[in-house]
Every structure is written in structure tokens, then in C-alpha cells.
Design a protein around this motif. Sequence first.
Motif, PDB file in Angstrom:
ATOM      1  N   ALA A  48       0.848  -1.213   0.000  1.00 56.03           N
ATOM      2  CA  ALA A  48       0.000   0.000   0.000  1.00 56.03           C
ATOM      3  C   ALA A  48       0.873   1.250   0.000  1.00 56.03           C
ATOM      4  CB  ALA A  48      -0.925  -0.010   1.210  1.00 56.03           C
ATOM      5  N   PHE A  49       1.962   1.173   0.707  1.00 54.75           N
ATOM      6  CA  PHE A  49       2.869   2.331   0.754  1.00 54.75           C
ATOM      7  C   PHE A  49       3.482   2.575  -0.619  1.00 54.75           C
ATOM      8  CE2 PHE A  49       7.118   4.137   1.563  1.00 54.75           C
ATOM      9  CZ  PHE A  49       6.727   5.341   2.128  1.00 54.75           C
ATOM     10  N   LEU A  50       3.893   1.475  -1.315  1.00 56.59           N
ATOM     11  CA  LEU A  50       4.475   1.631  -2.644  1.00 56.59           C
ATOM     12  C   LEU A  50       3.426   2.141  -3.629  1.00 56.59           C
ATOM     13  CD1 LEU A  50       6.786  -1.525  -2.856  1.00 56.59           C
ATOM     14  CD2 LEU A  50       7.470   0.859  -2.615  1.00 56.59           C
ATOM     15  N   ILE A  51       2.216   1.693  -3.537  1.00 52.66           N
ATOM     16  CA  ILE A  51       1.140   2.177  -4.419  1.00 52.66           C
ATOM     17  C   ILE A  51       0.894   3.659  -4.137  1.00 52.66           C
ATOM     18  CG2 ILE A  51      -1.330   1.981  -4.932  1.00 52.66           C
ATOM     19  CD1 ILE A  51      -1.056  -1.042  -4.444  1.00 52.66           C
ATOM     20  N   LEU A  52       0.871   4.015  -2.871  1.00 49.15           N
ATOM     21  CA  LEU A  52       0.669   5.416  -2.489  1.00 49.15           C
ATOM     22  C   LEU A  52       1.790   6.272  -3.053  1.00 49.15           C
ATOM     23  CD1 LEU A  52      -1.041   7.476  -0.861  1.00 49.15           C
ATOM     24  CD2 LEU A  52       0.499   7.033   1.052  1.00 49.15           C
ATOM     25  N   LEU A  53       3.032   5.774  -2.975  1.00 43.03           N
ATOM     26  CA  LEU A  53       4.157   6.522  -3.533  1.00 43.03           C
ATOM     27  C   LEU A  53       4.016   6.641  -5.040  1.00 43.03           C
ATOM     28  CD1 LEU A  53       7.301   5.295  -1.549  1.00 43.03           C
ATOM     29  CD2 LEU A  53       6.160   7.489  -1.394  1.00 43.03           C
ATOM     30  N   GLY A  54       3.537   5.630  -5.698  1.00 41.53           N
ATOM     31  CA  GLY A  54       3.332   5.679  -7.137  1.00 41.53           C
ATOM     32  C   GLY A  54       2.258   6.688  -7.496  1.00 41.53           C
ATOM     33  N   VAL A  55       1.157   6.720  -6.735  1.00 41.88           N
ATOM     34  CA  VAL A  55       0.074   7.684  -6.986  1.00 41.88           C
ATOM     35  C   VAL A  55       0.603   9.092  -6.770  1.00 41.88           C
ATOM     36  CG1 VAL A  55      -2.177   8.495  -6.137  1.00 41.88           C
ATOM     37  CG2 VAL A  55      -1.780   6.077  -6.475  1.00 41.88           C
ATOM     38  N   PHE A  56       1.349   9.267  -5.703  1.00 44.74           N
ATOM     39  CA  PHE A  56       1.941  10.595  -5.443  1.00 44.74           C
ATOM     40  C   PHE A  56       2.860  11.009  -6.579  1.00 44.74           C
ATOM     41  CE2 PHE A  56       1.623  10.551  -0.485  1.00 44.74           C
ATOM     42  CZ  PHE A  56       0.300  10.903  -0.562  1.00 44.74           C
ATOM     43  N   GLY A  57       3.664  10.052  -7.053  1.00 49.13           N
ATOM     44  CA  GLY A  57       4.574  10.336  -8.150  1.00 49.13           C
ATOM     45  C   GLY A  57       3.813  10.661  -9.420  1.00 49.13           C
ATOM     46  N   TYR A  58       2.723   9.974  -9.660  1.00 46.60           N
ATOM     47  CA  TYR A  58       1.930  10.206 -10.869  1.00 46.60           C
ATOM     48  C   TYR A  58       1.299  11.604 -10.832  1.00 46.60           C
ATOM     49  CZ  TYR A  58      -1.656   9.649 -14.428  1.00 46.60           C
ATOM     50  OH  TYR A  58      -2.459   9.830 -15.525  1.00 46.60           O
TER      51      TYR A  58
ATOM     52  N   GLY B  86       2.346  14.151  -9.120  1.00 45.39           N
ATOM     53  CA  GLY B  86       3.379  15.166  -8.915  1.00 45.39           C
ATOM     54  C   GLY B  86       3.389  15.759  -7.513  1.00 45.39           C
ATOM     55  N   VAL B  87       2.983  14.985  -6.550  1.00 42.45           N
ATOM     56  CA  VAL B  87       2.975  15.472  -5.174  1.00 42.45           C
ATOM     57  C   VAL B  87       4.412  15.738  -4.710  1.00 42.45           C
ATOM     58  CG1 VAL B  87       2.390  14.815  -2.799  1.00 42.45           C
ATOM     59  CG2 VAL B  87       0.813  14.321  -4.637  1.00 42.45           C
ATOM     60  N   HIS B  88       5.349  14.941  -5.214  1.00 43.37           N
ATOM     61  CA  HIS B  88       6.744  15.136  -4.794  1.00 43.37           C
ATOM     62  C   HIS B  88       7.241  16.523  -5.224  1.00 43.37           C
ATOM     63  CE1 HIS B  88       7.057  13.598  -8.898  1.00 43.37           C
ATOM     64  NE2 HIS B  88       8.313  14.088  -8.936  1.00 43.37           N
ATOM     65  N   ARG B  89       6.798  16.985  -6.408  1.00 39.37           N
ATOM     66  CA  ARG B  89       7.188  18.334  -6.843  1.00 39.37           C
ATOM     67  C   ARG B  89       6.564  19.396  -5.935  1.00 39.37           C
ATOM     68  NH1 ARG B  89       4.991  17.210 -11.964  1.00 39.37           N
ATOM     69  NH2 ARG B  89       6.035  15.303 -12.488  1.00 39.37           N
ATOM     70  N   THR B  90       5.335  19.214  -5.559  1.00 44.07           N
ATOM     71  CA  THR B  90       4.660  20.153  -4.678  1.00 44.07           C
ATOM     72  C   THR B  90       5.363  20.199  -3.322  1.00 44.07           C
ATOM     73  OG1 THR B  90       2.586  19.609  -5.757  1.00 44.07           O
ATOM     74  CG2 THR B  90       2.435  20.785  -3.672  1.00 44.07           C
ATOM     75  N   ILE B  91       5.721  19.030  -2.812  1.00 43.11           N
ATOM     76  CA  ILE B  91       6.423  18.961  -1.534  1.00 43.11           C
ATOM     77  C   ILE B  91       7.794  19.631  -1.665  1.00 43.11           C
ATOM     78  CG2 ILE B  91       7.507  17.406   0.128  1.00 43.11           C
ATOM     79  CD1 ILE B  91       5.180  15.478  -0.339  1.00 43.11           C
ATOM     80  N   LEU B  92       8.504  19.347  -2.774  1.00 43.91           N
ATOM     81  CA  LEU B  92       9.809  19.973  -2.989  1.00 43.91           C
ATOM     82  C   LEU B  92       9.679  21.492  -3.121  1.00 43.91           C
ATOM     83  CD1 LEU B  92      11.602  17.433  -5.374  1.00 43.91           C
ATOM     84  CD2 LEU B  92      12.083  17.882  -2.973  1.00 43.91           C
ATOM     85  N   GLN B  93       8.628  21.941  -3.832  1.00 41.13           N
ATOM     86  CA  GLN B  93       8.408  23.397  -3.948  1.00 41.13           C
ATOM     87  C   GLN B  93       8.132  24.011  -2.578  1.00 41.13           C
ATOM     88  OE1 GLN B  93       5.260  23.949  -6.764  1.00 41.13           O
ATOM     89  NE2 GLN B  93       6.640  23.934  -8.547  1.00 41.13           N
ATOM     90  N   ALA B  94       7.314  23.345  -1.783  1.00 39.54           N
ATOM     91  CA  ALA B  94       7.012  23.847  -0.441  1.00 39.54           C
ATOM     92  C   ALA B  94       8.282  23.900   0.390  1.00 39.54           C
ATOM     93  CB  ALA B  94       5.957  22.968   0.231  1.00 39.54           C
TER      94      ALA B  94
END
Length: 161
Positions: free
Chosen positions: A12-22, A24-32
Motif C-alpha cells: 500500500a505504501f508503494l502504491i501510495l508513492l506511485g500515486v503521489f509520483g503520478y 506530482g505530489v513530490h514536486r509540490t512537496i519539494l516546492q514547499a
Amino acid sequence: MLFEAETWVAVAFLILLGVFGYFGVHRTILQALDHRRDRIQKELDDARRLKDEAVKLVAEYRARRESAEREAQDIVESAKAEAERIAVEAKAKMEDFVARRTKSAENKIAQAEMQAIADVRAAAADAAVYAASSVLSQTVRGQIADSLLDKGIKDVREKLN
């Protein structure tokens, strides 16, 4: 291992990371995080700038204080010198005043002495004239008596005055 809860949590964690990656949550977090880093950096720069300004102000106020202390010291020294000068001047004026008053008093005393001597001489002359005239008037009579009397009075007055 397939039915263990930890496995499904990891999946579930890996799926969640994949959804986040899809999405672009990582970009939002990096921008923040970048914004937060920039804001913290700006606050640090402002703090350094304020610290530098505070150091400059402290140095300026110390210089002003030292200048004010020097000026106050100069004023105190000037006032002391002025007070000493005034004291010396007042002492000189007082000594001059006392000397003039003493001389004036001595002159008045000398005049009074001379007046007293003159008064005594005049009184003595008058007494001598009166005594001589009464003695001569009782002993000598006539024209000779008058001329002797006048001459004696004149001589006595000249010698006593």
C-alpha cells in the motif's frame, strides 16, 4: 508472507508513492520545502542585516557618548578655569578696594590730624594773644602799648600758624 499485514502495508505504501509520483505530489512537496528554505534564508539574511545595523548603531552611540563625555569634560574644565579666573579677578578687585579704602581712611585720618593740629594751634594762638593782650594792657598804656600789642599779636599768629 503474502498474508502478513506488514507486506500489505509495504504494498500500500508503494502504491501510495506511485500515486503521489503520478500526480506530482513530490514536486509540490519539494516546492514547499524550497519556499520554506527561501523564507528561512531571507529571515537569516534579515537577521544578519539587522545585526549589522545594530552593531553600527551601537558603535555610533558609543562614539556619540564618548563625544558627549569629552564635551562635558571640556565644559567642566572650561567652567573650572572660568571660576578660577573670576576668583582671581574678584580677589584682585577686593584687594584694590581694600587698598583704596585704607588709603582713603589714612587720608581722612591725616586730614583730621592736621585739622586738629590747626585747631590746637589756633586755640593756642588765641589763648596766647588773649594772655599777651591782657598782660600788656595791664602793664603798658598808651600809643606804645597799642603798637606793641599789634606787633605781638602778629608775631604770635605767624609763629603758631
